[in-house]
Design a protein around this motif. Structure first.
Motif, PDB file in Angstrom:
ATOM      1  N   GLY A 180       0.823  -1.195   0.000  1.00 48.51           N
ATOM      2  CA  GLY A 180       0.000   0.000   0.000  1.00 48.51           C
ATOM      3  C   GLY A 180       0.855   1.242   0.000  1.00 48.51           C
ATOM      4  N   CYS A 181       0.343   2.316  -0.598  1.00 43.25           N
ATOM      5  CA  CYS A 181       1.042   3.601  -0.656  1.00 43.25           C
ATOM      6  C   CYS A 181       0.264   4.599   0.183  1.00 43.25           C
ATOM      7  CB  CYS A 181       1.145   4.071  -2.102  1.00 43.25           C
ATOM      8  SG  CYS A 181       2.084   5.606  -2.311  1.00 43.25           S
ATOM      9  N   LYS A 215       5.026  -2.967   2.591  1.00 42.51           N
ATOM     10  CA  LYS A 215       5.091  -4.127   1.708  1.00 42.51           C
ATOM     11  C   LYS A 215       5.031  -5.413   2.519  1.00 42.51           C
ATOM     12  CE  LYS A 215       9.025  -4.125  -0.246  1.00 42.51           C
ATOM     13  NZ  LYS A 215      10.136  -3.799  -1.144  1.00 42.51           N
ATOM     14  N   GLY A 273      -4.443  -4.010   3.090  1.00 40.34           N
ATOM     15  CA  GLY A 273      -5.066  -2.808   2.563  1.00 40.34           C
ATOM     16  C   GLY A 273      -4.709  -1.593   3.389  1.00 40.34           C
ATOM     17  N   TRP A 276      -1.454   0.426   7.455  1.00 38.62           N
ATOM     18  CA  TRP A 276      -1.590  -0.711   6.549  1.00 38.62           C
ATOM     19  C   TRP A 276      -2.086  -1.898   7.354  1.00 38.62           C
ATOM     20  CZ3 TRP A 276      -1.760  -2.533   1.750  1.00 38.62           C
ATOM     21  CH2 TRP A 276      -1.371  -3.848   1.466  1.00 38.62           C
ATOM     22  N   ALA A 334     -10.054  -3.843   2.491  1.00 37.37           N
ATOM     23  CA  ALA A 334     -10.313  -2.490   1.990  1.00 37.37           C
ATOM     24  C   ALA A 334     -11.225  -1.792   2.979  1.00 37.37           C
ATOM     25  CB  ALA A 334     -10.962  -2.531   0.602  1.00 37.37           C
ATOM     26  N   HIS A 366      -9.857  -3.659  -3.595  1.00 35.08           N
ATOM     27  CA  HIS A 366      -9.483  -2.243  -3.570  1.00 35.08           C
ATOM     28  C   HIS A 366     -10.741  -1.383  -3.553  1.00 35.08           C
ATOM     29  CE1 HIS A 366      -6.498   0.970  -4.107  1.00 35.08           C
ATOM     30  NE2 HIS A 366      -7.466   1.602  -4.739  1.00 35.08           N
ATOM     31  N   ASN A 403      -3.740  -9.517  -7.033  1.00 38.83           N
ATOM     32  CA  ASN A 403      -3.766  -8.152  -6.493  1.00 38.83           C
ATOM     33  C   ASN A 403      -4.410  -7.204  -7.501  1.00 38.83           C
ATOM     34  OD1 ASN A 403      -0.647  -7.974  -4.547  1.00 38.83           O
ATOM     35  ND2 ASN A 403      -2.437  -9.283  -4.350  1.00 38.83           N
ATOM     36  N   THR A 437      -5.941  -2.914  -8.159  1.00 42.29           N
ATOM     37  CA  THR A 437      -6.066  -1.529  -7.732  1.00 42.29           C
ATOM     38  C   THR A 437      -6.960  -0.801  -8.726  1.00 42.29           C
ATOM     39  OG1 THR A 437      -4.832   0.398  -6.921  1.00 42.29           O
ATOM     40  CG2 THR A 437      -4.098  -0.541  -9.002  1.00 42.29           C
ATOM     41  N   CYS A 445      -0.232  -0.525  -6.776  1.00 49.66           N
ATOM     42  CA  CYS A 445      -0.905   0.603  -6.128  1.00 49.66           C
ATOM     43  C   CYS A 445      -0.394   1.893  -6.758  1.00 49.66           C
ATOM     44  CB  CYS A 445      -0.668   0.608  -4.610  1.00 49.66           C
ATOM     45  SG  CYS A 445       1.074   0.643  -4.108  1.00 49.66           S
ATOM     46  N   SER A 467       0.472   6.192  -6.339  1.00 49.43           N
ATOM     47  CA  SER A 467       0.760   7.290  -5.427  1.00 49.43           C
ATOM     48  C   SER A 467      -0.492   8.152  -5.294  1.00 49.43           C
ATOM     49  CB  SER A 467       1.924   8.121  -5.946  1.00 49.43           C
ATOM     50  OG  SER A 467       1.614   8.669  -7.223  1.00 49.43           O
ATOM     51  N   MET A 505       2.851   4.504 -10.497  1.00 47.78           N
ATOM     52  CA  MET A 505       2.382   3.199 -10.072  1.00 47.78           C
ATOM     53  C   MET A 505       3.544   2.475  -9.412  1.00 47.78           C
ATOM     54  SD  MET A 505       1.267  -0.162 -12.320  1.00 47.78           S
ATOM     55  CE  MET A 505      -0.393   0.316 -12.787  1.00 47.78           C
TER      56      MET A 505
END
Length: 456
Positions: free
Chosen positions: A82-83, A95, A162, A169, A218, A318, A377, A379, A426, A428, A434
């Motif tokens: 996740g960012c 991560k 998520g 996270w 999520a 997501h 995964n 997004t 994911c 920014s 990405m």
């Protein structure tokens, strides 16, 4: 019940992770159509990692065995990520590392003992369990890594998770090892990892969120409700209604998704029938679950008996614009994967939601392995397209990063040249970059380019 390909070809995993680029003509795999009328054809990567459309480029910002700022090495098997925005131009990339007991990295083992005091659990050899998370602080303006460190240790098979609206996270264990089985504590929990720390977080299992084969999570920023997937062939789709917004450790209610129409099949997998049609919407309800710490790992059985819908290996999830999407990896008549869509009630999680229930839709189902093959995964891009990481379970893999338009048109945005999978995709917060992981050997990539070229 059909066998999933995970069961059929598990003995070929050694070949699948050799880290070599392959000539598809020699493998018998059906080649993909690299041409995309949206972003254009894929350009072969001279470095042999990831083919992308013209105008896009990546750089490796972290990889296996890099020495981090805390002195430890970057672990392997990078999965969900996740960012999270920080002050200024900085973001935190948290991560997951999906490391099992038998996958202990020998490079790390010499330095494990100091971690025992901050690890959730340890093995019979008095070593901390190797799963967990690392955090990478990245300067978006300069495009450089500022700091990287372990942020959770002592867990197992941290697969996905998520981000939360409050800056953390949720790292999920895809493992239900019990105490006594080379462990001192039960596993199968969600752990919360703050983004604004520069050291290991306190490993507190959020037991009220249930013990099962967790995959991803999520959070609805409006309600704070957490939605969760389960990686099992007969999985449920869960939600956790917290007692207090943003305070998951304060407890709450765990429920499973069911349909209002009691006559409708509870089986969304479409393995033997086509009961669920692409584009069809269903009114939903939610059933309460009991004995949520589930010592017998039977929450999904309990939920099904109460009317819960079965899904085919729920994986990436997501939150989008007042709705969420989640992958069912082996769903569909061809077992190639489905994507579900859920829109919450305007009264979600309250007694009034039955008057205007949330809705479930089968958004996408693959019928062609050269278009979409085992999505994992996922997004939502700033332009509304979905991006899905494929995770095939065949002796030789041809994994792509698949884009899907709001109308359900799938296209290949990237082709992985290595015999592994992409994960953790994911964006920014500003939508300019990405981030994505190469699972094994671990690499984290930052991809930039004309993302605004294609509008939804």
């Amino acid at each position: 019940m059909k066998l999933t390909r995970r069961k059929i070809v598990i003995g070929a995993s050694a070949l699948a992770f050799t880290g070599l680029a392959l000539n598809l003509k020699s493998t018998g795999l059906k080649p993909r159509k690299s041409e995309s009328r949206l972003y254009g054809p894929l350009i072969i990567d001279p470095d042999g990692i990831l083919d992308l459309p013209s105008g896009f480029e990546y750089k490796v910002i972290s990889e296996l065995n890099d020495v981090m700022d805390d002195g430890y090495h970057v672990p392997d098997r990078a999965d969900g990520m996740g960012c999270i925005p920080l002050d200024g131009n900085k973001v935190a990339l948290i991560k997951n590392h999906e490391i099992r007991l038998k996958s202990q990295d020998p490079v790390q083992s010499k330095k494990q003992i100091p971690l025992l005091n901050v690890a959730y659990d340890k093995s019979d050899k008095n070593e901390p369990h190797p799963g967990g998370t690392t955090t990478l602080i990245y300067d978006m303006e300069k495009g450089v890594r500022l700091n990287e460190y372990r942020s959770l240790i002592g867990t197992l098979n941290n697969c996905a998770g998520g981000v939360t609206p409050w800056g953390s996270w949720l790292s999920c264990e895809e493992n239900v090892t019990k105490a006594g089985d080379n462990a001192t504590k039960d596993h199968g929990w969600v752990f919360e990892v703050p983004a604004n720390m520069d050291e290991l977080s306190e490993p507190v299992p959020l037991k009220a969120m249930g013990r099962f084969n967790h995959e991803a999570a999520a959070v609805d920023p409006k309600t704070g409700i957490v939605y969760m997937t389960e990686d099992r062939p007969n999985s449920l789709f869960y939600r956790f209604i917290p007692n207090e917004y943003g305070k998951l450790d304060k407890g709450g209610t765990l429920q499973a998704l069911a349909l209002m129409d009691a006559a409708k099949s509870q089986d969304s997998r479409n393995w033997e029938t086509d009961d669920y049609q692409v584009g069809e919407w269903f009114d939903t309800r939610w059933v309460d679950l009991e004995d949520i710490e589930s010592p017998n790992d039977d929450l999904r059985i309990q939920g099904f008996q109460k009317g819960g819908v079965i899904f085919a290996r729920g994986e990436g999830i997501h939150w989008g614009d007042n709705e969420l999407y989640f992958c069912c990896t082996s769903g569909g008549n061809k077992n190639l994967g489905q994507i579900m869509r859920y829109q919450p009630s305007e009264f979600e999680g309250t007694p009034q939601e039955g008057n205007r229930p949330g809705k479930l839709q089968l958004f996408f189902e693959s019928t062609d392995p050269s278009v979409f093959n085992y999505g994992d995964n996922i997004t939502v891009a700033p332009n509304g397209h979905l991006f899905v990481c494929e995770d095939q379970y065949t002796a030789v893999v041809d994994n792509h990063l698949v884009g899907i338009t709001p109308t359900g048109e799938a296209y290949s945005f990237g082709k992985l040249r290595l015999q592994t999978e992409l994960a953790g995709v994911c964006f920014s917060p500003d939508g300019s970059t990405m981030f994505i992981n190469v699972y094994q050997p671990t690499k984290t990539l930052a991809i930039t380019g004309p993302w605004d070229q294609i509008k939804a």
